[in-house]
Design a protein around this motif. Structure first.
Motif, PDB file in Angstrom:
ATOM      1  N   LYS A   2      -5.250  -3.393   5.593  1.00 59.04           N
ATOM      2  CA  LYS A   2      -4.397  -3.762   6.653  1.00 59.04           C
ATOM      3  C   LYS A   2      -3.665  -4.958   6.315  1.00 59.04           C
ATOM      4  O   LYS A   2      -3.819  -5.975   5.821  1.00 59.04           O
ATOM      5  N   TRP A   4      -0.357  -6.466   7.882  1.00 65.28           N
ATOM      6  CA  TRP A   4       0.119  -6.176   9.364  1.00 65.28           C
ATOM      7  C   TRP A   4       1.835  -7.009   8.992  1.00 65.28           C
ATOM      8  O   TRP A   4       2.116  -7.874   8.541  1.00 65.28           O
ATOM      9  N   THR A  33      -4.438   1.714   1.693  1.00 63.71           N
ATOM     10  CA  THR A  33      -3.514   0.643   2.505  1.00 63.71           C
ATOM     11  C   THR A  33      -2.525   0.531   3.722  1.00 63.71           C
ATOM     12  O   THR A  33      -2.043   1.751   3.484  1.00 63.71           O
ATOM     13  N   ILE A  34      -3.258   0.562   4.512  1.00 63.76           N
ATOM     14  CA  ILE A  34      -2.533   0.528   5.449  1.00 63.76           C
ATOM     15  C   ILE A  34      -1.586  -0.139   6.099  1.00 63.76           C
ATOM     16  O   ILE A  34      -1.909  -1.927   6.177  1.00 63.76           O
ATOM     17  N   ASP A  36       0.805  -1.677   8.966  1.00 62.16           N
ATOM     18  CA  ASP A  36       1.306  -1.448  10.317  1.00 62.16           C
ATOM     19  C   ASP A  36       2.627  -2.223  10.749  1.00 62.16           C
ATOM     20  O   ASP A  36       2.389  -3.911  10.978  1.00 62.16           O
ATOM     21  N   TYR A  80      -6.639  -8.086   9.762  1.00 61.56           N
ATOM     22  CA  TYR A  80      -5.922  -7.589   9.221  1.00 61.56           C
ATOM     23  C   TYR A  80      -5.934  -8.912   7.881  1.00 61.56           C
ATOM     24  O   TYR A  80      -6.449 -10.187   7.671  1.00 61.56           O
ATOM     25  N   ASP A  81      -5.804  -7.840   6.583  1.00 55.15           N
ATOM     26  CA  ASP A  81      -6.476  -8.675   5.125  1.00 55.15           C
ATOM     27  C   ASP A  81      -4.865  -9.557   5.292  1.00 55.15           C
ATOM     28  O   ASP A  81      -5.304 -10.895   4.231  1.00 55.15           O
ATOM     29  N   GLU A 228      -0.911  -7.197  -1.276  1.00 55.43           N
ATOM     30  CA  GLU A 228      -1.651  -6.330  -1.545  1.00 55.43           C
ATOM     31  C   GLU A 228      -2.607  -7.238  -2.543  1.00 55.43           C
ATOM     32  O   GLU A 228      -3.367  -6.995  -3.387  1.00 55.43           O
TER      33      GLU A 228
END
Length: 269
Positions: A2, A4, A33-34, A36, A80-81, A228
């Motif tokens: 995730k 941000w 992968t998201i 937001d 979040y990552d 990423e």
């Protein structure tokens, strides 16, 4: 994973830009992968005022930057990552890295790093003279001053509100970019960087990948890919941000105390 995404803009006021950010997040990132999307609070900018309009006012930039810092702290709390800041003023970047343990990347620094893998003499094109001055300071801080061909702005200048109208397709804005970019190419630029978030996404939307054979870097695609990569390196190779020097972390009790006193000071004012 995730991520941000943090914008310096009020995304509600730039619907074309926001829609394209969402589309590119799905296109660029790995499956699963998201991304937001988050902006500053609606109403942060007075009516009719675009983010680029405040670039010449250091106090305004600092106040808005506080929102960015607080949002990044929230991103870590919410699991979040990584954080990806899609603003070429790289707002709060050093502050945020000193406060959170997740990877934090921002547009200008990432664009400069990635550009050095595909060329040797990048040229940056932004929106107005105030942004040129901001980018000049950061380029020097990042150690890229000697590498750059130059930093220029569109003539005549445009705001993000002007650019957002081009997301339905705008050959005129693309041609304006080409004309301005050729000044940098004439000076020797071998990579072109649209050095403003909305400008970059607009060029991606209109599929401008090169000007006279010189590649145009998609800084947003690079930004998400860098986020990423750093998450993977953290998880698989144990890479962490340094806590010595620029990114030394203050004690949590100190952070809480200073935040509380700052809020009181602002309320008193």
């Amino acid at each position: 994973m995730k991520i941000w995404h943090q914008s310096f803009t009020d995304l509600d006021s730039l619907p074309g830009y926001a829609d394209m950010l969402a589309e590119l997040g799905r296109r660029v990132c790995s499956t699963g992968t998201i991304v937001d999307l988050h902006g500053v609070l609606p109403g942060t900018y007075p009516e009719g005022v675009a983010p680029v309009d405040v670039g010449g006012y250091r106090w305004v930039l600092e106040m808005i930057q506080l929102q960015i810092v607080e949002n990044c702290l929230r991103a870590e709390r919410e699991g979040y990552d990584a954080v990806a800041i899609s603003c070429f003023a790289d707002p709060g970047l050093e502050l945020i890295r000193s406060l959170v343990d997740i990877p934090v990347v921002s547009s200008l620094e990432t664009a400069l790093l990635v550009s050095s893998t595909i060329g040797r003499r990048p040229g940056l094109l932004t929106l107005d003279d105030a942004m040129v001055r901001i980018i000049e300071r950061l380029v020097a801080d990042y150690g890229f001053r000697e590498r750059l061909v130059g930093i220029d702005h569109l003539q005549p200048p445009l705001t993000e509100l002007d650019l957002d109208k081009g997301f339905s397709g705008s050959p005129e804005l693309v041609e304006r970019f080409r004309v301005n970019a050729r000044r940098l190419i004439a000076k020797g630029a071998d990579v072109l960087i649209p050095a403003e978030g909305v400008l970059n996404i607009l060029m991606v939307r209109n599929e401008l990948e090169e000007v006279d054979g010189v590649p145009v870097l998609d800084s947003y695609g690079a930004l998400l890919s860098m986020a990423e990569m750093l998450v993977h390196l953290k998880e698989r190779a144990g890479l962490r941000v340094s806590r010595s020097g620029a990114y030394a972390t203050p004690p949590a009790s100190m952070v809480d105390h200073i935040r509380a006193t700052t809020v009181r000071a602002l309320q008193r004012g």
